[in-house]
Design an enzyme around this catalytic site. Structure first.
Site, mmCIF file in Angstrom:
data_model
loop_
_atom_site.group_PDB
_atom_site.id
_atom_site.type_symbol
_atom_site.label_atom_id
_atom_site.label_comp_id
_atom_site.label_asym_id
_atom_site.label_seq_id
_atom_site.Cartn_x
_atom_site.Cartn_y
_atom_site.Cartn_z
ATOM 1 N N THR A 108 0.965 -1.128 0.176
ATOM 2 C CA THR A 108 0.422 -0.189 0.476
ATOM 3 C C THR A 108 1.097 1.203 0.017
ATOM 4 O OG1 THR A 108 0.085 0.447 2.392
ATOM 5 C CG2 THR A 108 -1.230 -1.404 1.501
ATOM 6 N N CYS A 109 0.290 2.862 0.157
ATOM 7 C CA CYS A 109 1.224 3.476 0.002
ATOM 8 C C CYS A 109 1.792 3.559 1.389
ATOM 9 C CB CYS A 109 0.457 4.855 -0.006
ATOM 10 S SG CYS A 109 -0.977 5.298 0.786
ATOM 11 N N GLN A 150 -8.944 1.866 5.098
ATOM 12 C CA GLN A 150 -9.181 1.202 3.953
ATOM 13 C C GLN A 150 -8.546 0.322 4.128
ATOM 14 O OE1 GLN A 150 -7.366 4.352 1.225
ATOM 15 N NE2 GLN A 150 -7.498 2.855 -0.530
ATOM 16 N N GLY A 169 -6.119 12.162 -10.683
ATOM 17 C CA GLY A 169 -6.684 10.560 -9.978
ATOM 18 C C GLY A 169 -7.957 10.710 -9.942
ATOM 19 N N MET A 207 -9.010 6.662 -3.311
ATOM 20 C CA MET A 207 -8.437 7.804 -3.084
ATOM 21 C C MET A 207 -8.471 9.020 -3.413
ATOM 22 S SD MET A 207 -4.944 5.694 -1.050
ATOM 23 C CE MET A 207 -4.224 7.106 -0.250
#
Length: 465
Positions: free
Chosen positions: A62-63, A129, A204, A208
């Site tokens: 993930t980020c 998330q 984007g 998110m």
């Protein structure tokens, strides 16, 4: 040669391990080099399980984290192989990687995953998330057939722990997400009197990005420009969120849109930078009312905005690591909520470990059943020959077969009950293992070596083919 190899590992039970790095241990420039896009998880799992001492694997990228969960036939050799794989993938020397990696084994690895799923290890305590991302690991593994029984069960139990932690405690009450923290950070950096009039740009329109729009609405923003490759996702957001004006611009107009923005949020899957120092220098200045500085808030990993933008006089860039400034507030409340959730995690951890402990006896159970069934079949054949086929009708033959099966099942019921260790009774693991070893000796089952020989032989043959 396989017996020699098996002897080397016979005293060492296979280990569940996690090797990884997160926002707590490594900077974003290292995490982005190790990031694995979701569509590449099956390939990564295939590469990991092809290593000599890795039996099962899963990737959680993930980020804020990149973690590899494995079942290793040998702890030291397995860890070394995974670290070497990570080094080869990222181009970062193994010695440098080890300075930032954390490595946990068995109950430590399982507890860590349960804490991750519950949002206890997140930059933002209780954020939802990460639970969705843990679920995606299971879905991805099921679709690709990549998860083994240990990793699959561990991740499913982690999902249960994550759900319980959120339902049975107030850990997620008032919790923010990475996206909401990004919006909060932007508001902190803007002049207070100009927050609502700032021109907002989002690049984007994924999950998110959608949350960024949601939290901009909560802050009172009335308009946001969204740059995306396709218009469909933007239309879907516009349809869902009626309280804000959403203006779509294609990717080809990204820099023109940035020129008209005071705050630029980036949240894309691009593996290359969208904004460099040169791009920032080419953008027109920001009004003094807005502080004279264009804000770039980058929540993508790999990053979309180069850190060098902060060298430009009228630009400032913030990435996911900078969100700590937002979430450090109310630290005491965070600690109290985490303690409430830990009790649930401990319960789920005990259940998982009881299940895994019970697996140790599975090979013995199978061998004992097979041994008993061979004897039953042999003696049944002798009995039928003595009686003679001509003296038997189908019903009588079936009755004799059922009788022999019933006798074997009754005889095995007691021993097999004493091989159970799933937390359903007071029997300890040590008692169960003593029973297992006794049965191995009495019936000469030699289970452990047989299983390890098969595993090692399969690994060696796979690497040699």
């Amino acid at each position: 040669q396989f017996k020699i190899s098996a002897d080397r590992y016979i005293k060492e039970k296979s280990s569940i391990a996690v090797i990884g790095l997160s926002v707590h241990t490594a900077p974003v420039d290292m995490r982005e080099k190790l990031a694995v896009a979701e569509e590449l998880w099956p390939r990564a799992i295939s590469e990991l399980t092809s290593l000599n001492h890795i039996e099962e694997a899963a990737v959680l990228s993930t980020c804020n984290r990149m973690e590899i969960y494995v079942v290793a036939l040998s702890w030291n050799r397995g860890i070394r192989e995974v670290v070497d794989w990570m080094s080869k993938k990222s181009g970062i020397p193994a010695s440098e990687l080890r300075e930032h990696l954390f490595m946990l084994r068995d109950s430590g690895a399982t507890r860590h995953l349960f804490e991750v799923s519950a949002g206890l290890d997140s930059l933002v305590l209780g954020e939802g998330q990460i639970l969705a991302q843990v679920k995606q690991v299971v879905r991805n593994g099921q679709n690709s057939g990549g998860l083994g029984k240990n990793i699959d069960r561990m991740f499913k139990d982690a999902i249960t722990a994550g759900k319980r932690a959120r339902c049975e405690t107030n850990i997620s009450a008032g919790a923010v997400s990475v996206s909401s923290a990004a919006v909060e950070l932007a508001m902190m950096k803007l002049p207070k009197s100009e927050c609502l009039s700032a021109r907002m740009l989002l690049i984007g329109a994924g999950k998110m990005g959608k949350l960024v729009v949601k939290h901009l609405i909560a802050k009172g923003c009335k308009k946001v420009v969204v740059v995306n490759r396709s218009v469909e996702r933007v239309d879907a957001i516009r349809e869902e969120m009626k309280d804000i004006e959403i203006v779509y611009r294609p990717l080809t107009e990204m820099y023109e849109a940035a020129a008209d923005a005071d705050v630029v949020f980036t949240s894309t899957a691009s593996e290359s930078l969208l904004f460099t120092k040169e791009h920032a220098e080419a953008l027109p200045p920001i009004s003094l009312a807005m502080g004279g500085v264009r804000l770039f808030v980058d929540i993508s990993v790999p990053r979309n905005v180069g850190a060098c933008l902060s060298q430009v006089e009228h630009a400032r860039v913030y990435n996911v690591d900078d969100l700590k400034e937002v979430v450090e507030a109310n630290k005491e409340d965070r600690v109290r909520k985490a303690m409430e959730a830990q009790a649930i995690i401990t319960q789920e951890l005990k259940r998982f470990e009881a299940w895994r402990d019970s697996l140790e006896t599975v090979p013995t159970i199978k061998k004992l059943r097979s041994y008993a069934d061979r004897i039953r079949a042999s003696e049944l054949d002798k009995c039928l020959q003595k009686i003679g086929e001509d003296n038997l009708n189908k019903k009588t033959r079936r009755s004799i077969e059922e009788l022999s099966t019933g006798i074997v099942n009754k005889l095995l019921h007691g021993p097999l009950q004493h091989l159970r260790c799933d937390g359903s009774d007071s029997r300890t693991l040590d008692e169960t293992l003593d029973n297992m070893h006794a049965l191995n000796r009495m019936f000469n089952l030699d289970t452990e070596k047989a299983v390890l020989e098969q595993k090692i032989k399969a690994k060696v043959e796979k690497t040699q083919s």
